[in-house]
Design an enzyme around this catalytic site. Structure first.
Site, PDB file in Angstrom:
ATOM      1  N   TYR A 117       0.880  -1.177   0.000  1.00 57.53           N
ATOM      2  CA  TYR A 117       0.000   0.000   0.000  1.00 57.53           C
ATOM      3  C   TYR A 117       0.917   1.227   0.000  1.00 57.53           C
ATOM      4  O   TYR A 117       2.082   1.123  -0.328  1.00 57.53           O
ATOM      5  CB  TYR A 117      -0.888  -0.132   1.263  1.00 57.53           C
ATOM      6  CG  TYR A 117      -2.016   0.843   1.399  1.00 57.53           C
ATOM      7  CD1 TYR A 117      -2.942   1.041   0.383  1.00 57.53           C
ATOM      8  CD2 TYR A 117      -2.177   1.556   2.590  1.00 57.53           C
ATOM      9  CE1 TYR A 117      -3.996   1.931   0.549  1.00 57.53           C
ATOM     10  CE2 TYR A 117      -3.228   2.443   2.756  1.00 57.53           C
ATOM     11  CZ  TYR A 117      -4.134   2.630   1.739  1.00 57.53           C
ATOM     12  OH  TYR A 117      -5.162   3.499   1.901  1.00 57.53           O
ATOM     13  N   ARG A 170      -6.986  10.058 -10.399  1.00 60.30           N
ATOM     14  CA  ARG A 170      -6.238  10.770  -9.342  1.00 60.30           C
ATOM     15  C   ARG A 170      -5.653   9.745  -8.388  1.00 60.30           C
ATOM     16  O   ARG A 170      -6.178   9.506  -7.306  1.00 60.30           O
ATOM     17  CB  ARG A 170      -7.176  11.757  -8.620  1.00 60.30           C
ATOM     18  CG  ARG A 170      -6.465  12.830  -7.842  1.00 60.30           C
ATOM     19  CD  ARG A 170      -6.752  12.773  -6.348  1.00 60.30           C
ATOM     20  NE  ARG A 170      -6.303  11.538  -5.755  1.00 60.30           N
ATOM     21  CZ  ARG A 170      -6.736  11.051  -4.603  1.00 60.30           C
ATOM     22  NH1 ARG A 170      -7.647  11.651  -3.928  1.00 60.30           N
ATOM     23  NH2 ARG A 170      -6.261   9.904  -4.101  1.00 60.30           N
ATOM     24  N   LYS A 188      -5.756  -2.102  -2.063  1.00 61.02           N
ATOM     25  CA  LYS A 188      -6.806  -1.876  -1.050  1.00 61.02           C
ATOM     26  C   LYS A 188      -7.448  -3.194  -0.661  1.00 61.02           C
ATOM     27  O   LYS A 188      -7.720  -3.451   0.509  1.00 61.02           O
ATOM     28  CB  LYS A 188      -7.885  -0.939  -1.600  1.00 61.02           C
ATOM     29  CG  LYS A 188      -7.391   0.482  -1.809  1.00 61.02           C
ATOM     30  CD  LYS A 188      -7.730   1.343  -0.614  1.00 61.02           C
ATOM     31  CE  LYS A 188      -7.008   2.678  -0.715  1.00 61.02           C
ATOM     32  NZ  LYS A 188      -7.364   3.658   0.251  1.00 61.02           N
ATOM     33  N   GLU A 260     -12.537   4.598  -5.461  1.00 58.76           N
ATOM     34  CA  GLU A 260     -11.182   4.890  -5.020  1.00 58.76           C
ATOM     35  C   GLU A 260     -10.439   5.708  -6.075  1.00 58.76           C
ATOM     36  O   GLU A 260     -10.417   5.327  -7.253  1.00 58.76           O
ATOM     37  CB  GLU A 260     -10.469   3.532  -4.831  1.00 58.76           C
ATOM     38  CG  GLU A 260      -9.220   3.576  -4.044  1.00 58.76           C
ATOM     39  CD  GLU A 260      -9.412   4.067  -2.625  1.00 58.76           C
ATOM     40  OE1 GLU A 260     -10.248   3.500  -1.897  1.00 58.76           O
ATOM     41  OE2 GLU A 260      -8.721   5.021  -2.233  1.00 58.76           O
ATOM     42  N   ASP A 261      -9.873   6.814  -5.654  1.00 59.98           N
ATOM     43  CA  ASP A 261      -8.980   7.611  -6.505  1.00 59.98           C
ATOM     44  C   ASP A 261      -9.608   8.070  -7.824  1.00 59.98           C
ATOM     45  O   ASP A 261      -8.969   8.033  -8.892  1.00 59.98           O
ATOM     46  CB  ASP A 261      -7.647   6.872  -6.724  1.00 59.98           C
ATOM     47  CG  ASP A 261      -6.787   6.916  -5.455  1.00 59.98           C
ATOM     48  OD1 ASP A 261      -7.269   7.451  -4.431  1.00 59.98           O
ATOM     49  OD2 ASP A 261      -5.633   6.445  -5.474  1.00 59.98           O
ATOM     50  N   ASP A 283     -13.846   6.176  -0.592  1.00 61.08           N
ATOM     51  CA  ASP A 283     -12.835   6.144   0.469  1.00 61.08           C
ATOM     52  C   ASP A 283     -12.066   7.460   0.583  1.00 61.08           C
ATOM     53  O   ASP A 283     -11.693   7.867   1.676  1.00 61.08           O
ATOM     54  CB  ASP A 283     -11.863   4.989   0.211  1.00 61.08           C
ATOM     55  CG  ASP A 283     -10.899   4.823   1.365  1.00 61.08           C
ATOM     56  OD1 ASP A 283     -11.378   4.746   2.512  1.00 61.08           O
ATOM     57  OD2 ASP A 283      -9.679   4.804   1.128  1.00 61.08           O
ATOM     58  N   ASP A 284     -11.831   8.126  -0.546  1.00 60.47           N
ATOM     59  CA  ASP A 284     -11.050   9.378  -0.496  1.00 60.47           C
ATOM     60  C   ASP A 284     -11.815  10.463   0.247  1.00 60.47           C
ATOM     61  O   ASP A 284     -11.217  11.327   0.890  1.00 60.47           O
ATOM     62  CB  ASP A 284     -10.730   9.859  -1.914  1.00 60.47           C
ATOM     63  CG  ASP A 284     -10.080   8.752  -2.709  1.00 60.47           C
ATOM     64  OD1 ASP A 284      -9.024   8.283  -2.283  1.00 60.47           O
ATOM     65  OD2 ASP A 284     -10.677   8.313  -3.713  1.00 60.47           O
ATOM     66  N   ASN A 423      -0.279  12.152   0.192  1.00 61.30           N
ATOM     67  CA  ASN A 423       0.480  10.955  -0.171  1.00 61.30           C
ATOM     68  C   ASN A 423       0.957  11.064  -1.614  1.00 61.30           C
ATOM     69  O   ASN A 423       0.324  11.765  -2.403  1.00 61.30           O
ATOM     70  CB  ASN A 423      -0.427   9.709  -0.081  1.00 61.30           C
ATOM     71  CG  ASN A 423      -0.819   9.391   1.341  1.00 61.30           C
ATOM     72  OD1 ASN A 423      -0.021   9.519   2.246  1.00 61.30           O
ATOM     73  ND2 ASN A 423      -2.067   8.974   1.521  1.00 61.30           N
TER      74      ASN A 423
HETATM   75  P1  NAD Z   1      -8.195  16.457  -4.888  1.00 60.11           P
HETATM   76  O1  NAD Z   1      -7.581  16.513  -6.223  1.00 60.11           O
HETATM   77  O2  NAD Z   1      -9.645  16.200  -4.763  1.00 60.11           O
HETATM   78  O3  NAD Z   1      -7.893  17.834  -4.105  1.00 60.11           O
HETATM   79  C1  NAD Z   1      -6.682  18.526  -4.147  1.00 60.11           C
HETATM   80  C2  NAD Z   1      -6.961  19.929  -3.676  1.00 60.11           C
HETATM   81  O4  NAD Z   1      -5.720  20.604  -3.530  1.00 60.11           O
HETATM   82  C3  NAD Z   1      -7.815  20.761  -4.625  1.00 60.11           C
HETATM   83  O5  NAD Z   1      -8.797  21.435  -3.902  1.00 60.11           O
HETATM   84  C4  NAD Z   1      -6.836  21.768  -5.211  1.00 60.11           C
HETATM   85  O6  NAD Z   1      -7.440  23.014  -5.517  1.00 60.11           O
HETATM   86  C5  NAD Z   1      -5.893  21.933  -4.047  1.00 60.11           C
HETATM   87  N1  NAD Z   1      -4.614  22.499  -4.436  1.00 60.11           N
HETATM   88  C6  NAD Z   1      -3.876  22.249  -5.537  1.00 60.11           C
HETATM   89  N2  NAD Z   1      -2.792  23.038  -5.544  1.00 60.11           N
HETATM   90  C7  NAD Z   1      -2.840  23.779  -4.419  1.00 60.11           C
HETATM   91  C8  NAD Z   1      -2.012  24.789  -3.867  1.00 60.11           C
HETATM   92  N3  NAD Z   1      -0.900  25.162  -4.475  1.00 60.11           N
HETATM   93  N4  NAD Z   1      -2.383  25.325  -2.697  1.00 60.11           N
HETATM   94  C9  NAD Z   1      -3.507  24.952  -2.069  1.00 60.11           C
HETATM   95  N5  NAD Z   1      -4.327  24.020  -2.544  1.00 60.11           N
HETATM   96  C10 NAD Z   1      -4.001  23.431  -3.710  1.00 60.11           C
HETATM   97  O7  NAD Z   1      -7.383  15.365  -4.070  1.00 60.11           O
HETATM   98  P2  NAD Z   1      -7.799  14.686  -2.683  1.00 60.11           P
HETATM   99  O8  NAD Z   1      -8.529  13.426  -2.939  1.00 60.11           O
HETATM  100  O9  NAD Z   1      -8.421  15.690  -1.814  1.00 60.11           O
HETATM  101  O10 NAD Z   1      -6.352  14.255  -2.138  1.00 60.11           O
HETATM  102  C11 NAD Z   1      -5.376  15.230  -1.866  1.00 60.11           C
HETATM  103  C12 NAD Z   1      -4.188  14.594  -1.191  1.00 60.11           C
HETATM  104  O11 NAD Z   1      -4.596  13.993   0.024  1.00 60.11           O
HETATM  105  C13 NAD Z   1      -3.514  13.483  -2.005  1.00 60.11           C
HETATM  106  O12 NAD Z   1      -2.135  13.586  -1.866  1.00 60.11           O
HETATM  107  C14 NAD Z   1      -3.972  12.231  -1.347  1.00 60.11           C
HETATM  108  O13 NAD Z   1      -3.025  11.183  -1.452  1.00 60.11           O
HETATM  109  C15 NAD Z   1      -4.085  12.694   0.092  1.00 60.11           C
HETATM  110  N6  NAD Z   1      -4.979  11.825   0.849  1.00 60.11           N
HETATM  111  C16 NAD Z   1      -4.500  11.296   1.998  1.00 60.11           C
HETATM  112  C17 NAD Z   1      -5.275  10.441   2.730  1.00 60.11           C
HETATM  113  C18 NAD Z   1      -4.734   9.873   4.010  1.00 60.11           C
HETATM  114  O14 NAD Z   1      -3.649  10.117   4.338  1.00 60.11           O
HETATM  115  N7  NAD Z   1      -5.454   9.109   4.761  1.00 60.11           N
HETATM  116  C19 NAD Z   1      -6.545  10.110   2.275  1.00 60.11           C
HETATM  117  C20 NAD Z   1      -7.031  10.693   1.092  1.00 60.11           C
HETATM  118  C21 NAD Z   1      -6.231  11.564   0.385  1.00 60.11           C
END
Ligand code: NAD
Length: 586
Positions: A117, A170, A188, A260-261, A283-284, A423
């Site tokens: 993972y 994504r 997953k 997912e993603d 899940d996201d 991540n």
């Molecule tokens: P997403 O694409 O839906 O959202 C990304 C967001 O970041 C958008 O709102 C975008 O406008 C914003 N963004 C982009 N550039 C930016 C900047 N320079 N400044 C501020 N904001 C900016 O993606 P997501 O599903 O929300 O996931 C985002 C991150 O969170 C990923 O890296 C994902 O791996 C991580 N994540 C972690 C976990 C966990 O740790 N448990 C779970 C889900 C997602």
């Protein structure tokens, strides 16, 4: 649930009788047994089994115990030179001998989870063409419209209880990886089994390939997906609709479908469209929300106050941020804080700056977190003007929590909450080391990817919390599937968060942990599943009848066992072989 042993005997009986209940059941005898990862146990087959199954002579004569096989795997594993090699090695084991694969994973989940993972799965997805050996899961493309039911019929299992699906747009914080994103559903679902014991034969990874907008992949000679730009709009929606209907037609209304993603343009839309029609969650959005809120509830045990005493600032306003923020609001409402007041405690910065009222083109999801305030261009300024008590990074912008931001947070908070959840590791907003050192150990820190413990100048060792969705989705899935829950309400995720924190003890908090140690994840996941079962029956959401009196022992009874099954075939099924066995025994 039929065990592998029962299924094997059933299938063989069908073969003898010259009839087969389903055309998907292959003949399981001779070399086929060794090629089927569900049944294969390599050198652990006993002499009786080898004779009865017609594989005597196809294996070297020695018979190994499963524990010796685990040692052999570990010795090989230690010789691998990097994490991608380790990933490929474990994937090959999964393809060869499923029980042994899960026995190895569960022998030290903390060690193997970062390989199957995040973070290694991210690397594996980027290089999926190179890592590809054997297909795993179902690949459905945009050109299969009108035929998805037929594709599902090709899947060799009739009893699928859980599906994880992605369209690869994504993948983690790595963007559009198209069909290379299949590593995510595969990973997953491996955790469904490793973390809570879902039967792997009842799990199905699905890649919905509608093309990719990743120019590099379109040029990559090893790319395994469709070489075309992403199809969007009505054709995309029709494909999804057809998939959802085909799943319930083949596997029933209670089959769980985890999204997912998906890119956030589709993630919220599809969740809202399907959540009251199918058994589904994203899940996201929802899994992340549960794990992040669990971290915040744990942080409250350190700060000694309530959620509503905090001001949250998110870096990022996508699927993860909005999901977490909505669940914080739900948790605050449990503290009897009115909705508007709860919303006013949450702020977000996206790629265009602070989300404020009057800013153009805000989506409905963002609009609810837009408050009256002058525009602010970036996170540094937002932190300085708003003086939040907690910052939560979910923007996939590595290093976004600069030295200045972290120091500012420590200057206006005794114990600032700093969650760098993006991540994989390269996208984390800051490292554990930076956060603890710059705040002199004051910060309450969690990350999305794992970080090593940090030793402070005064000798204290701090264990960063890993806000890993794996604490949530396997337990949610087992609870939902076990009770036949038809639709998954948001409250399920708050219950999951609370169940996780109940397994966090004082000694863990003293080490700086916000989550129970990963090596206890099976206990945590079982607790999550049991709480969800209790909630489902309490609220009339469970379709299972009769209601099990003791939910914990009921759910425990469903858990997949990594011990090998014994294949002893009844004499009426294989009279010839049975008589041979008697001869051997004499
Ligand atoms: P997403 O694409 O839906 O959202 C990304 C967001 O970041 C958008 O709102 C975008 O406008 C914003 N963004 C982009 N550039 C930016 C900047 N320079 N400044 C501020 N904001 C900016 O993606 P997501 O599903 O929300 O996931 C985002 C991150 O969170 C990923 O890296 C994902 O791996 C991580 N994540 C972690 C976990 C966990 O740790 N448990 C779970 C889900 C997602």
């Amino acid at each position: 649930m039929a065990s592998a042993k029962q299924q094997l005997a059933d299938w063989q009986l069908q073969d003898i009788e010259g009839s087969s209940k389903t055309s998907a059941c292959p003949r399981r005898r001779g070399a086929d047994i060794l090629r089927d990862p569900h049944f294969n146990k390599g050198l652990a087959f006993t002499l009786e089994e080898r004779l009865q199954l017609g594989i005597h002579g196809l294996l070297p004569p020695c018979i190994l115990d499963q524990n010796v096989q685990v040692l052999q795997v570990l010795k090989n594993y230690e010789m691998k030179k990097d994490d991608l090699d380790r990933y490929i090695f474990l994937a090959a084991l999964q393809d060869r001998n499923e029980k042994l694969f899960y026995r190895v994973l569960t022998s030290d989940i903390e060690r193997f989870m970062p390989i199957v993972y995040t973070p290694t799965v991210g690397l594996a997805c980027q290089q999926y063409g190179l890592a590809f050996r054997r297909p795993r899961g179902l690949f459905i493309t945009i050109h299969d419209r009108g035929h998805i039911a037929t594709l599902l019929k090709s899947w060799p299992e009739d009893d699928i209880r859980a599906i994880v699906i992605t369209d690869g747009e994504r993948i983690l914080g790595l963007g559009d990886l198209g069909s290379y994103g299949m590593g995510i559903p595969v990973g997953k679902l491996a955790l469904y089994t490793a973390c809570v014991g879902m039967n792997p034969q009842q799990c199905l990874p699905v890649m919905l390939d509608v093309g990719t907008d990743n120019k590099e992949l379109l040029k990559d000679p090893l790319y395994i997906g469709l070489r075309q730009k992403r199809v969007r709009g009505q054709a995309y929606d029709d494909l999804l609709d057809e998939f959802m209907e085909a799943v319930i037609e083949r596997y029933g209304q209670n089959c769980l479908i985890q999204f997912e993603d998906f890119a956030n343009i589709n993630a919220f839309r599809l969740l809202n469209k399907y959540r009251n029609k199918y058994c589904t969650f994203n899940d996201d959005i929802q899994g992340t929300a549960a794990v992040a809120v669990a971290g915040l509830l744990a942080a409250l045990r350190i700060t000694g106050n309530k959620l509503s005493d905090h001001k949250f600032l998110f870096q990022g306003a996508g699927a993860a941020a909005v999901g977490i923020a909505n669940l914080i609001v739900m948790a605050m409402k449990k503290e009897e804080v009115p909705q508007q007041q709860a919303l006013s405690k949450i702020w977000m910065v996206d790629s265009k700056g602070l989300i404020v009222q009057g800013r153009a083109n805000l989506t409905d999801e963002k609009l609810q977190f837009a408050h009256p305030h002058p525009e602010v261009r970036n996170l540094d300024d937002a932190v300085r003007c708003l003086k939040p008590t907690a910052i939560i990074g979910v923007s996939a912008i590595g290093g976004a929590f600069t030295e200045q931001i972290i120091k500012d947070m420590a200057s206006f908070n005794k114990q600032p909450i700093i969650f760098a959840l993006s991540n994989p590791t390269s996208k984390a907003e800051c490292t554990a080391e930076q956060c603890y050192q710059l705040t002199k150990g004051q910060a309450i820190f969690a990350s999305g990817s794992p970080f090593d413990p940090v030793t402070m100048e005064d000798g204290r060792v701090l264990y960063p919390g890993q806000g890993n969705n794996a604490y949530v989705f396997p337990g949610v899935a087992l609870g939902v599937v076990a009770c036949g829950v038809r639709h998954i309400h948001d409250e399920v995720f708050l219950i999951a968060a609370e169940a996780i924190v109940e397994k966090l003890f004082e000694e863990h908090l003293a080490e700086g942990r916000l989550y129970p140690p990963l090596n206890t994840i099976r206990t945590v996941s079982l607790a999550v599943a049991v709480k969800i079962a209790e909630y489902a029956f309490r609220n009339g959401l469970a379709s299972l009848y009769p209601e099990p009196e003791d939910k914990e022992s009921f759910i425990s009874s469903l858990i997949y066992n990594t011990d090998y099954d014994e294949f002893l075939i009844d004499s009426y099924a294989w009279p010839e072989e049975a008589s041979k066995i008697q001869t051997v025994k004499k």
